[in-house]
Enzyme design. Structure first.
Site, PDB file in Angstrom:
ATOM      1  N   GLU A  49       0.361   2.267   1.279  1.00  0.00           N
ATOM      2  CA  GLU A  49       1.536   1.635   1.844  1.00  0.00           C
ATOM      3  C   GLU A  49       2.624   2.757   1.930  1.00  0.00           C
ATOM      4  OE1 GLU A  49       2.011  -1.561  -1.366  1.00  0.00           O
ATOM      5  OE2 GLU A  49       0.241  -2.324  -0.387  1.00  0.00           O
ATOM      6  N   CYS A  53     -12.129  -2.629   7.229  1.00  0.00           N
ATOM      7  CA  CYS A  53     -12.294  -1.605   6.974  1.00  0.00           C
ATOM      8  C   CYS A  53     -14.248  -1.666   6.682  1.00  0.00           C
ATOM      9  CB  CYS A  53     -12.083  -2.102   4.584  1.00  0.00           C
ATOM     10  SG  CYS A  53     -10.583  -1.441   4.658  1.00  0.00           S
ATOM     11  N   GLU A  83     -10.558   2.778   1.161  1.00  0.00           N
ATOM     12  CA  GLU A  83     -11.749   3.153   1.240  1.00  0.00           C
ATOM     13  C   GLU A  83     -11.954   3.342   3.118  1.00  0.00           C
ATOM     14  OE1 GLU A  83     -10.332  -0.313   1.150  1.00  0.00           O
ATOM     15  OE2 GLU A  83     -12.377  -1.546   0.176  1.00  0.00           O
ATOM     16  N   CYS A 131      -5.678   0.998   3.754  1.00  0.00           N
ATOM     17  CA  CYS A 131      -6.628   0.827   2.559  1.00  0.00           C
ATOM     18  C   CYS A 131      -6.782   1.681   2.234  1.00  0.00           C
ATOM     19  CB  CYS A 131      -7.348   0.037   2.886  1.00  0.00           C
ATOM     20  SG  CYS A 131      -7.167  -1.846   3.487  1.00  0.00           S
ATOM     21  N   CYS A 188     -11.642  -5.614   3.115  1.00  0.00           N
ATOM     22  CA  CYS A 188     -11.284  -5.884   4.260  1.00  0.00           C
ATOM     23  C   CYS A 188     -12.193  -5.805   5.640  1.00  0.00           C
ATOM     24  CB  CYS A 188      -9.923  -5.760   3.564  1.00  0.00           C
ATOM     25  SG  CYS A 188      -9.487  -4.249   5.455  1.00  0.00           S
ATOM     26  N   ASN A 227      -5.383   3.051  -2.367  1.00  0.00           N
ATOM     27  CA  ASN A 227      -4.639   2.355  -0.380  1.00  0.00           C
ATOM     28  C   ASN A 227      -3.247   2.781  -1.298  1.00  0.00           C
ATOM     29  OD1 ASN A 227      -4.080   1.466  -3.629  1.00  0.00           O
ATOM     30  ND2 ASN A 227      -4.329  -0.412  -2.532  1.00  0.00           N
TER      31      ASN A 227
HETATM   32  N1  THU Z   1      -6.683  -2.893   0.027  1.00  0.00           N
HETATM   33  C1  THU Z   1      -7.567  -2.033   0.585  1.00  0.00           C
HETATM   34  O1  THU Z   1      -7.103  -0.740  -0.074  1.00  0.00           O
HETATM   35  N2  THU Z   1      -8.517  -2.253   0.491  1.00  0.00           N
HETATM   36  C2  THU Z   1      -8.899  -3.568   1.050  1.00  0.00           C
HETATM   37  O2  THU Z   1     -10.276  -3.522   1.131  1.00  0.00           O
HETATM   38  C3  THU Z   1      -8.061  -4.791   0.735  1.00  0.00           C
HETATM   39  C4  THU Z   1      -6.716  -4.451   0.911  1.00  0.00           C
HETATM   40  C5  THU Z   1      -5.536  -2.367   0.147  1.00  0.00           C
HETATM   41  C6  THU Z   1      -3.999  -2.199   1.164  1.00  0.00           C
HETATM   42  C7  THU Z   1      -2.544  -3.431   0.627  1.00  0.00           C
HETATM   43  O3  THU Z   1      -2.087  -1.935   0.430  1.00  0.00           O
HETATM   44  C8  THU Z   1      -2.792  -3.899  -1.058  1.00  0.00           C
HETATM   45  O4  THU Z   1      -4.387  -3.808  -1.385  1.00  0.00           O
HETATM   46  C9  THU Z   1      -2.659  -5.387  -0.783  1.00  0.00           C
HETATM   47  O5  THU Z   1      -3.337  -5.794   0.774  1.00  0.00           O
END
Ligand code: THU
Length: 159
Positions: A63, A114, A74, A72, A111, A61
């Protein structure tokens, strides 16, 4: 009339129950999770995707100070594959997530956004993508297709 969907998943008891290819995906997702860029949530996620030619592509991920601009693990990984290997099929996607400095054993599912993005590539290649999700320890959950995680999915067939 009340109707029901049936989806199924396999609960793999632990890392030790994975086969060698799956262990490699787990290890790779974990390695990439450690270099995730998640200074705002401190929730780090790694993703490892196996292509039909055996190549493993990974991501984490990413940010951003403007929060919604982040992405994210994925989608970071699967979009890279879409851009760089548009004609190679995707076989397996492995995702591992947990708070940065915590030990967690609850499998972290992809999520909603994704799931929708993974569905696009599954529909494009007309072949299921096996989805594995886990935390650092404990069980690993596996589905045969993203559709098991996304009932009533919206795809190009409605356009
Ligand atoms: N996140 C992912 O990388 N994948 C997911 O399927 C769920 C959430 C990340 C996004 C963000 O950087 C952190 O987790 C908190 O939500």
């Amino acid at each position: 009339m009340q109707k029901e969907f049936t989806t199924s998943f396999e609960a793999i008891a632990s890392y030790d129950h994975l086969d060698e290819a799956e262990k490699k995906l787990f290890d790779t997702a974990q390695k990439f999770r450690e270099i995730a860029y998640a200074p705002y949530s401190n929730f780090t996620v790694g993703c490892a995707i196996m292509l039909e030619n055996g190549e493993i592509i990974s991501g984490s991920n990413q940010e951003n100070a403007a929060y919604p601009s982040g992405l994210c693990a994925e989608r970071t990984t699967i979009f890279w594959i879409g851009a760089n290997h548009p004609n190679i099929k995707i076989k397996k996607l492995f995702v591992i997530g947990a708070p940065k400095d915590a030990v967690s054993s609850v499998p972290i599912p992809p999520c909603g956004a994704c799931r929708q993005s993974i569905l696009e590539y599954e529909a494009k290649q007309q072949q299921g993508i096996e989805i594995y999700f886990a935390s650092l320890g404990g069980a690993i959950y596996k589905t045969r297709s993203i559709r098991d995680l996304l009932p009533f999915s919206f795809d190009a067939s409605y356009l």
